[in-house]
Motif scaffolding. Structure first.
Motif, PDB file in Angstrom:
ATOM      1  N   LEU A 174     -67.229 102.830  17.421  1.00  0.00           N
ATOM      2  CA  LEU A 174     -67.314 101.967  16.246  1.00  0.00           C
ATOM      3  C   LEU A 174     -67.920 102.733  15.084  1.00  0.00           C
ATOM      4  O   LEU A 174     -68.876 103.489  15.255  1.00  0.00           O
ATOM      5  CB  LEU A 174     -68.177 100.741  16.568  1.00  0.00           C
ATOM      6  N   ASP A 175     -67.356 102.513  13.909  1.00  0.00           N
ATOM      7  CA  ASP A 175     -67.826 103.188  12.699  1.00  0.00           C
ATOM      8  C   ASP A 175     -68.414 102.140  11.749  1.00  0.00           C
ATOM      9  O   ASP A 175     -67.675 101.352  11.156  1.00  0.00           O
ATOM     10  CB  ASP A 175     -66.624 103.920  12.057  1.00  0.00           C
ATOM     11  N   ASN A 176     -69.740 102.151  11.658  1.00  0.00           N
ATOM     12  CA  ASN A 176     -70.430 101.179  10.780  1.00  0.00           C
ATOM     13  C   ASN A 176     -69.892  99.754  10.929  1.00  0.00           C
ATOM     14  O   ASN A 176     -69.519  99.127   9.930  1.00  0.00           O
ATOM     15  CB  ASN A 176     -70.300 101.594   9.306  1.00  0.00           C
ATOM     16  N   PHE A 193     -65.475  95.979  13.486  1.00  0.00           N
ATOM     17  CA  PHE A 193     -66.226  94.743  13.724  1.00  0.00           C
ATOM     18  C   PHE A 193     -66.891  94.716  15.103  1.00  0.00           C
ATOM     19  O   PHE A 193     -66.315  95.219  16.081  1.00  0.00           O
ATOM     20  CB  PHE A 193     -65.308  93.512  13.685  1.00  0.00           C
ATOM     21  N   ILE A 194     -68.057  94.130  15.150  1.00  0.00           N
ATOM     22  CA  ILE A 194     -68.586  93.560  16.394  1.00  0.00           C
ATOM     23  C   ILE A 194     -68.585  92.054  16.165  1.00  0.00           C
ATOM     24  O   ILE A 194     -69.230  91.571  15.226  1.00  0.00           O
ATOM     25  CB  ILE A 194     -70.014  94.034  16.696  1.00  0.00           C
ATOM     26  N   ILE A 195     -67.847  91.334  16.976  1.00  0.00           N
ATOM     27  CA  ILE A 195     -67.778  89.882  16.807  1.00  0.00           C
ATOM     28  C   ILE A 195     -68.542  89.226  17.947  1.00  0.00           C
ATOM     29  O   ILE A 195     -68.250  89.456  19.126  1.00  0.00           O
ATOM     30  CB  ILE A 195     -66.309  89.399  16.766  1.00  0.00           C
ATOM     31  N   SER A 243     -74.478  99.061  13.468  1.00  0.00           N
ATOM     32  CA  SER A 243     -74.377  97.951  12.502  1.00  0.00           C
ATOM     33  C   SER A 243     -75.596  97.883  11.588  1.00  0.00           C
ATOM     34  O   SER A 243     -76.719  98.113  12.039  1.00  0.00           O
ATOM     35  CB  SER A 243     -74.272  96.621  13.258  1.00  0.00           C
ATOM     36  N   LYS A 244     -75.342  97.579  10.345  1.00  0.00           N
ATOM     37  CA  LYS A 244     -76.439  97.271   9.400  1.00  0.00           C
ATOM     38  C   LYS A 244     -76.039  96.153   8.441  1.00  0.00           C
ATOM     39  O   LYS A 244     -76.695  95.912   7.430  1.00  0.00           O
ATOM     40  CB  LYS A 244     -76.837  98.521   8.594  1.00  0.00           C
ATOM     41  N   PHE A 245     -74.917  95.511   8.736  1.00  0.00           N
ATOM     42  CA  PHE A 245     -74.423  94.422   7.890  1.00  0.00           C
ATOM     43  C   PHE A 245     -73.980  93.274   8.785  1.00  0.00           C
ATOM     44  O   PHE A 245     -73.274  93.490   9.775  1.00  0.00           O
ATOM     45  CB  PHE A 245     -73.256  94.901   7.019  1.00  0.00           C
TER      46      PHE A 245
END
Lengths: 226, 226, 226, 226
Positions: free
Chosen positions: B14-16, B83-85, B116-118
């Motif tokens: 995962l990229d950001n 995404f991470i959902i 993740s930061k958002f």
């Protein structure tokens, strides 16, 4: 987020500050009074407290910006006495009393590090027909009597719910002195009138000259390290 | 079972990734929106979360197979953004707020390890006569304004209950940025219409071309270690 | 304040004291009976217990002086048997049963250090038409039968709520012996009549001569270290 | 009393015992079925469990003898399969879900030490017009189908509340296999009829010949170390 944390914004210089608590509650008397005192004493927000004992929602302000429920500590060192004024968004949930005791202990630890040993907690007391009465309970008979001599009515033989009661009680068991002022309110909505009664009594009791404070506004000089 | 545990099914690249939360709640708006996003982005279930903060029953599916209530993390790395959902079976009980704070912290720890930061949290907001409105609250004024410029209404001066609020709030206090989208709903039953409004707004806001995504289905290639 | 603490006022000399519990509850039968026994046995307050398991308010007495809810331990070593009498302001919240178990364990630890191995718990049992009945439950059949032979009715096939039940149960599981006396009460208000019935039965059961106790008032000599 | 403890009465020799849970709940179906199975398999009480997760009252039996609420484990090693039968006085409070998860984990730890890896949980499912139906949910599709082939109806798309659900769910997440049998009941009072339906199904499902068991009563020989 496992425990309470204090987010320090700046470090005020405080001399034996009186800790004044005014959190949401009956008629919001405590919170409104705290806000009036913050304004009068030009107190500055110096520390925010976040805690898993506070409710599990976020507060959204009128601009759509959110923050978790928090307690706020304001410092005033311009007049006599100095103040730490504690207010906030919400009180802990009724479901975790053990956590509430712990939180109140942490607040008193914090205030002691700032040099506090005297607390005034402020709340509302539900009455069918409130008429501006201010009731007092205290950590000692002497303090209760002194406050009554200044015009407060005796709050005898009852309970004081939530942080307004618990902070005073735990403070007492640690050897602090303190007073609780309760404004008579129907409690159904934010009761600015009841808060004004408590506020007037509080400033009189503490000998804070409201006019003088207004005058000295130009000379205000809070020493603070950001 | 004493604490939260993450059962990892595979490790996505995962990229950001943007963390999108859609859990059960008012009108089930969050959960339905999350399911739509999972479908659109062809996200794959990569981690399950079990926790003693979740309710003490088991979920039984239509084939009679049970599992304890869980949170599910889906990963999508085929489009922009990644995404991470986060969706799941249930929210924590109202009786253990301290545990809920802890759980939200653990989720953010996990998402941070994934880069993740958002965060975007999604829920419903009860309205007597909902008409497809999407409301926004955010971690900053800039984000709130940007989202309103794309057509969301301001959710100003209120509270956001449960994980939808708490995750956003704790994320903010850790320095994340984020937005909460709330679909107007009567909240009385699963409100697919409200979820569709939020979903359309979300894809527009994120610049996800729904058609293009459908086209690329054949080229999908999630790199994963089982 | 993270845990229970015992504030010791003086250290009584006690010889195999019977622990008698009378806390607030149905009809306040337990608390009133405990107060009568304190008076009769001239028991002295020797320890206060504060605990985050107790409610999060403060008690204010008729003079406006506050204290956090507490349990109080009174000692009587003038007659036979010696007594530790436990009374207090409130029972723990219904919301934290784990904490209640812990608190009861701490009380029994404390009483064991004072030499106690026998407990009498006192409460009320709601009845539509109470007529001074005293019911008994016990840690053994022998004790239940002995108490019934002295005039108590059998409390068979039910539950005993709160500290009155839990203390007896945990005491039993530690190898203590003990009896629970329940006064029939409507439970709607403080029921002095029901408490008097229990008190009379209790003094008869323990062979405490009420007259003699009154006579020996002048010769009272509680050895205590303040 | 800070944590769960197991009071061991004797140590049975058990060969891959099936853990059968029947605790109080809807229509008391689980508990009554467990009692019938204890009788049929001549199972002996070998361990009692006390826990601060159980309610804070005491149970009083018909002779006036009290004990704290407890879980009871019965062992049967006379037939095939061997059994550990779990029944008890009460389920944990709804207020402490974290504690309930912990307790269920402790029970499974205990059963694993006894050699168990298969669980059957038994409860009631509220129905307006129950007619002896037995419903099944399971840890796998295979088990659900096998049980349906023996006559159970599918319990699909719902929840199973309390220990009956949670034990099965946590067992599954530990790699156990298991089945939940739910008897249709109005749930308003102890429903012996519903329990009998479940019991008949259970013995058929397990291939326990009820007659044969009755015959072998004289040859019963539970090997146990007191």
């Amino acid at each position: 987020m496992n425990k309470t944390y204090f987010q320090n914004l700046f470090q005020p210089k405080l001399d034996n500050p009186v800790l004044v608590e005014g959190l949401p509650g009956f008629g919001n008397v405590g919170k409104i009074t705290a806000q009036l005192l913050i304004k009068l004493t030009k107190a500055k927000l110096f520390t925010e407290l976040y805690s898993p004992s506070l409710p599990d929602y976020v507060i959204v302000n009128t601009k759509g910006i959110c923050h978790p429920p928090r307690y706020e500590f304001y410092a005033s060192s311009t007049g006599k006495p100095n103040f730490i004024i504690l207010t906030g968004d919400a009180q802990p949930s009724l479901n975790d009393i053990v956590a509430h005791y712990k939180l109140c202990g942490e607040i008193l630890d914090f205030a002691e590090e700032c040099g506090s040993k005297f607390i005034i907690t402020i709340g509302g007391v539900p009455m069918p027909h409130p008429a501006g009465e201010v009731y007092v309970a205290a950590t000692s008979k002497k303090l209760a009597v002194e406050t009554m001599e200044k015009g407060a009515a005796l709050y005898g033989g009852g309970k004081i719910m939530g942080a307004t009661g618990l902070l005073l009680g735990i403070a007492k068991s640690r050897g602090w002195k303190g007073t609780c002022l309760l404004g008579a309110t129907t409690g159904l909505k934010a009761d600015r009138k009841a808060a004004l009664s408590v506020f007037k009594f509080l400033t009189k009791m503490l000998g804070i000259d409201q006019k003088q404070n207004v005058k000295v506004r130009g000379r205000e000089s809070v020493k603070s390290k950001p």
